[in-house]
Write an enzyme that holds these catalytic residues in place. Structure first.
Site, PDB file in Angstrom:
ATOM      1  N   LYS A 168      15.855 -66.239 -21.364  1.00 57.94           N
ATOM      2  CA  LYS A 168      16.786 -67.343 -21.630  1.00 57.94           C
ATOM      3  C   LYS A 168      16.038 -68.544 -22.185  1.00 57.94           C
ATOM      4  O   LYS A 168      16.555 -69.274 -23.045  1.00 57.94           O
ATOM      5  CB  LYS A 168      17.539 -67.728 -20.360  1.00 57.94           C
ATOM      6  N   GLY A 182      11.270 -65.438 -19.133  1.00 61.00           N
ATOM      7  CA  GLY A 182      11.297 -66.185 -20.375  1.00 61.00           C
ATOM      8  C   GLY A 182      12.371 -65.836 -21.372  1.00 61.00           C
ATOM      9  O   GLY A 182      12.424 -66.436 -22.457  1.00 61.00           O
ATOM     10  N   CYS A 199      22.490 -63.972 -11.395  1.00 62.10           N
ATOM     11  CA  CYS A 199      22.887 -62.607 -11.754  1.00 62.10           C
ATOM     12  C   CYS A 199      23.335 -61.854 -10.507  1.00 62.10           C
ATOM     13  O   CYS A 199      22.747 -60.837 -10.117  1.00 62.10           O
ATOM     14  CB  CYS A 199      21.725 -61.878 -12.435  1.00 62.10           C
TER      15      CYS A 199
END
Length: 592
Positions: free
Chosen positions: A398, A396, A515
Site C-alpha cells: 500500500k 510496503g 484485513c
C-alpha cells in the site's frame, strides 16, 4: 520424473481394487489377525501399518525377514506347518484356497478383490517427484517453522526448478492441504489408531497431502497412494511408509462427499457441521456470521463466504500511477480489473515475467488493498499541504501505491515500520518511486505523534490483525489463530488508531483499515476510540469508496457501506461479493 509419469504408476489394474480393505478371500487364521499401527487388518495386497508383517502375496522364501513392512506373515505355513517358499509344496492355505509357485492364491472366491502391488519391494518407489516433494517441504515449513505458505512456496518452486505444470500441481496440493487441514485431520482420526498428535509431524503432513490427492484432486487413487508412500520412504523412512500405505487405503474407501456426510452426521451443532464441511474453525464461522449481520448483509451468505475462502484467489495486478503500465499484461491474456483503476487480473503463469514487475512498477496486490490506498488519496482534506503517512507500512504494498499517488500530486509520504527488517522491505517496495516522494522511518508507530504531532494531512493506519480476511491467500492462518488472539490485538489496534489521529492535523483525514471482518477488530475498535475522543467525525466512507473505484463497481449487489453510530459510514469488502480480501476501512476527520 514428471507428475504424469507418477499418475500412471501404481497397480496396473487401477480403479478401486487397489484401495480395498480386507476382502472375503483374505486369510484370518491365527497370526494373520494382528493389527499394525495403522489400525487395520491386512488387505489383499498384504498392506499393513508401520512395523507389521507383509502378507503372503509378497512371501520370498522360508521365513526370510525383510524390512519392517515387508516381512512374511506367520500365516505363510502350509498344513504341515512348513513355510511355503517358491517351489515348496502348494497345499491349501488356512482358508482352503491353494497357492501357486509364487505363493499367490488360486481359485479365490472373489477375484475382483485382487490388489497385488505392481512392483516387488526392492523396486518400490523410495522418493517422490519434484512437485509433491515441493508441496511436502512447504507444508513442513508452515507447520514446523511457522512460515507463511504464500512466501515459502514460491521460493521452493524456484529452488526445485519446477516447470509451469509441476509448479501449478505443487501449488494446488500444498495450498489445498493447508486450507483443508481441519477436515482432513477429522478424516484421518477415523483411520489412524492413535491420536494424531502422537504421529511424527512429518508423517502427519505427508498423510494430509495424500488425503488431499485422494479426496480433492483429479489424481488416480493408485498414483496418490504410490507417490505418497514413496515420498515417506524417501523423506522419513521405510517403517512409517507402511503406516501411510495402510491409512490412505482406508481413506480411499470413501469419496469426499461420503466422508463429509459421515463426519457431519456425528455433529449435533450446526457450526461444527459447517466447520467440517467448509474447513474453518467453528469460532471463526461464528465471528464471520456476526460480521455479515453487523455490516448489513444476510447471514445466510455464510456458506458462500466460506466457499470463497476455499477457492484459490485470482492474482490481482496494479500499475503504479505515472510509472507503470498493464498493457503488456493485458496483451498476454490478463483482463482489466473491475474494481479499481490501473488494475488487472493475471491470466496465470509466472507473474514475474510480466514487463514492469521486476522493476517494481507493476506489482501483485489485492484489489481490496488497492482500494484502501485510493480512498485515502481521494478523501477531501482541508488545506492539503501534501504531507502523508503510512503508520504500519510493512511489507510496503500500500505504501508503494500511496507514494506513487503522492508523487503525482507533489506530496510526500512518511512510511513507518516497527522493525528494521520490515523497514528494508518497505524501502525495496518504494524504490521505483522517485525518492523525493517518500522516506522510511523505523520505529513504533505509537511514537510518531510525539516526534511529529498533528503534522500530516492524510494518514493510513492499516493495523496488524488476525488476517481472517485473507484466508484465501494465507490458508494456514485459519488454523493458527485462536479467539485469544483477537483480544490481544484489539488493544494494540486501539492504540495505533489513537496515535494516527494524534499525528493527523485538524482538517486532515485518518483511514483506519484492517484485513479482517471480525467485529472486535473493526466496529468495536472504532466505537471505543470514538467514545474516548471528542475531536473526530466519521466520513461517508462508502461514498469515498464509490468515488475511488471504477464507475458502477460498487453498485447493486456489490454495494458497500454501513452506518456508524453518530453518523458516517464504514466499508466492508467480501471475497464472495467483491472477489477481494475482506478489507474493512473507515475514514475519520480530525476536528480542531
Amino acid at each position: 520424473m514428471s507428475r504424469d509419469q507418477h499418475d500412471r504408476g501404481g497397480n496396473p489394474s487401477g480403479g478401486r481394487s487397489e484401495r480395498r480393505g480386507q476382502g472375503p478371500g483374505d486369510r484370518r487364521g491365527p497370526g494373520n489377525d494382528r493389527r499394525g499401527t495403522g489400525g487395520g487388518r491386512r488387505d489383499a495386497e498384504g498392506a499393513r501399518g508401520h512395523g507389521s508383517r507383509q502378507g503372503s502375496g509378497d512371501a520370498r522364501g522360508s521365513g526370510t525377514r525383510q524390512g519392517s513392512s515387508d516381512r512374511p506373515g506367520s500365516g505363510d505355513r502350509n498344513r504341515s506347518g512348513e513355510r511355503s517358499g517358491a517351489g515348496d509344496r502348494r497345499g491349501p492355505s488356512r482358508d482352503g484356497s491353494r497357492r501357486n509357485a509364487r505363493g499367490h492364491e488360486r481359485n479365490r472366491r472373489s477375484q475382483q478383490e485382487r490388489s497385488y502391488s505392481a512392483q516387488a519391494p526392492a523396486q518400490r518407489r523410495r522418493s517422490s517427484d519434484p512437485a509433491r516433494l515441493t508441496a511436502f517441504q512447504a507444508l513442513r515449513a508452515v507447520n514446523s517453522e511457522d512460515a507463511y505458505g504464500n512466501l515459502v512456496l514460491p521460493r521452493l518452486v524456484r529452488e526445485n526448478r519446477l516447470d509451469r505444470r509441476d509448479a501449478a500441481f505443487a501449488t494446488e496440493l500444498a495450498y489445498g492441504a493447508m486450507r483443508w487441514q481441519g477436515t482432513w485431520d477429522a478424516v484421518l482420526e477415523k483411520c489412524v489408531d492413535r491420536p494424531l498428535d502422537q504421529l511424527d509431524p512429518a508423517v502427519l503432513d505427508a498423510l494430509r497431502l495424500g488425503v488431499h490427492q485422494l479426496l480433492a484432486m483429479r489424481v488416480p487413487d493408485h498414483a496418490a497412494l504410490d507417490a505418497t508412500v514413496g515420498l515417506v520412504r524417501g523423506e522419513v523412512g521405510q517403517g512409517p511408509a507402511g503406516l501411510v500405505n495402510a491409512v490412505l487405503r482406508k481413506v480411499a474407501r470413501q469419496n469426499l462427499e461420503e466422508w463429509l456426510e459421515q463426519l457431519t452426521a456425528e455433529q449435533s451443532d450446526e457450526l461444527r457441521r459447517m466447520a467440517v464441511r467448509h474447513a474453518h474453525p467453528a469460532w471463526e464461522i461464528r465471528a464471520m456470521r456476526r460480521a455479515l449481520r453487523v455490516n448489513g448483509r444476510d447471514t445466510a451468505e455464510i456458506a458462500a463466504l466460506l466457499e470463497a475462502d476455499n477457492e484459490p484467489p485470482s492474482v490481482h495486478l496494479v500499475a503504479l500511477p505515472g510509472l507503470g503500465s498493464l498493457d503488456a499484461a493485458v496483451d498476454d491474456g490478463a483482463r482489466a480489473g473491475d474494481l479499481v483503476p490501473d488494475s488487472a487480473v493475471s491470466a496465470g503463469g509466472d507473474v514475474h515475467r510480466i514487463p514492469g514487475t521486476r522493476e517494481g512498477v507493476v506489482r501483485v496486490q489485492d484489489a481490496g488493498s488497492q482500494l484502501v490506498a485510493r480512498v485515502l488519496a481521494e478523501a477531501p482534506v482541508q488545506e492539503d499541504a501534501g504531507r502523508w503517512a503510512d503508520m504500519c507500512a510493512g511489507p510496503g504494498g500500500k505504501a508503494a501505491l500511496l507514494a506513487a499517488l503522492a508523487n503525482e500530486r507533489g506530496a510526500t509520504l512518511l512510511a513507518n515500520e516497527v522493525s528494521e527488517h520490515r523497514g528494508d522491505l518497505v524501502r525495496n517496495a518504494l524504490a521505483p518511486v522517485p525518492e523525493a516522494a517518500w522516506q522510511v522511518r523505523v520505529g513504533d508507530a505509537r511514537d510518531v505523534p510525539g516526534a511529529e504531532p498533528a503534522r500530516f494531512d492524510r494518514v493510513l493506519v492499516d493495523v496488524p490483525c488476525t488476517g481472517l480476511g485473507a484466508l484465501r491467500r494465507r490458508p494456514e492462518a485459519r488454523w493458527r489463530r485462536t479467539p485469544s488472539d483477537v483480544g490481544n490485538l484489539a488493544g494494540i489496534q486501539r492504540q495505533l488508531l489513537d496515535a494516527a489521529l494524534d499525528a493527523t492535523r485538524p482538517g486532515g483525514v485518518t483511514l483506519y483499515a484492517t484485513c479482517s471482518p471480525h467485529t472486535a477488530e473493526t466496529h468495536d475498535v472504532l466505537q471505543e476510540v470514538l467514545e474516548a475522543r471528542g475531536d473526530v467525525e466519521v466520513l461517508d466512507t462508502a461514498e469515498l469508496a464509490r468515488s475511488a473505484a471504477l464507475p458502477g463497481a460498487l453498485d447493486g449487489e456489490r454495494t458497500v457501506g454501513h452506518e456508524v453510530p453518530g453518523g458516517g459510514t464504514s466499508v466492508q469488502l467480501w471475497p464472495h461479493v467483491h472477489g477481494t480480501d475482506a478489507m474493512f476501512m473507515v475514514a475519520l476527520r480530525r476536528r480542531s
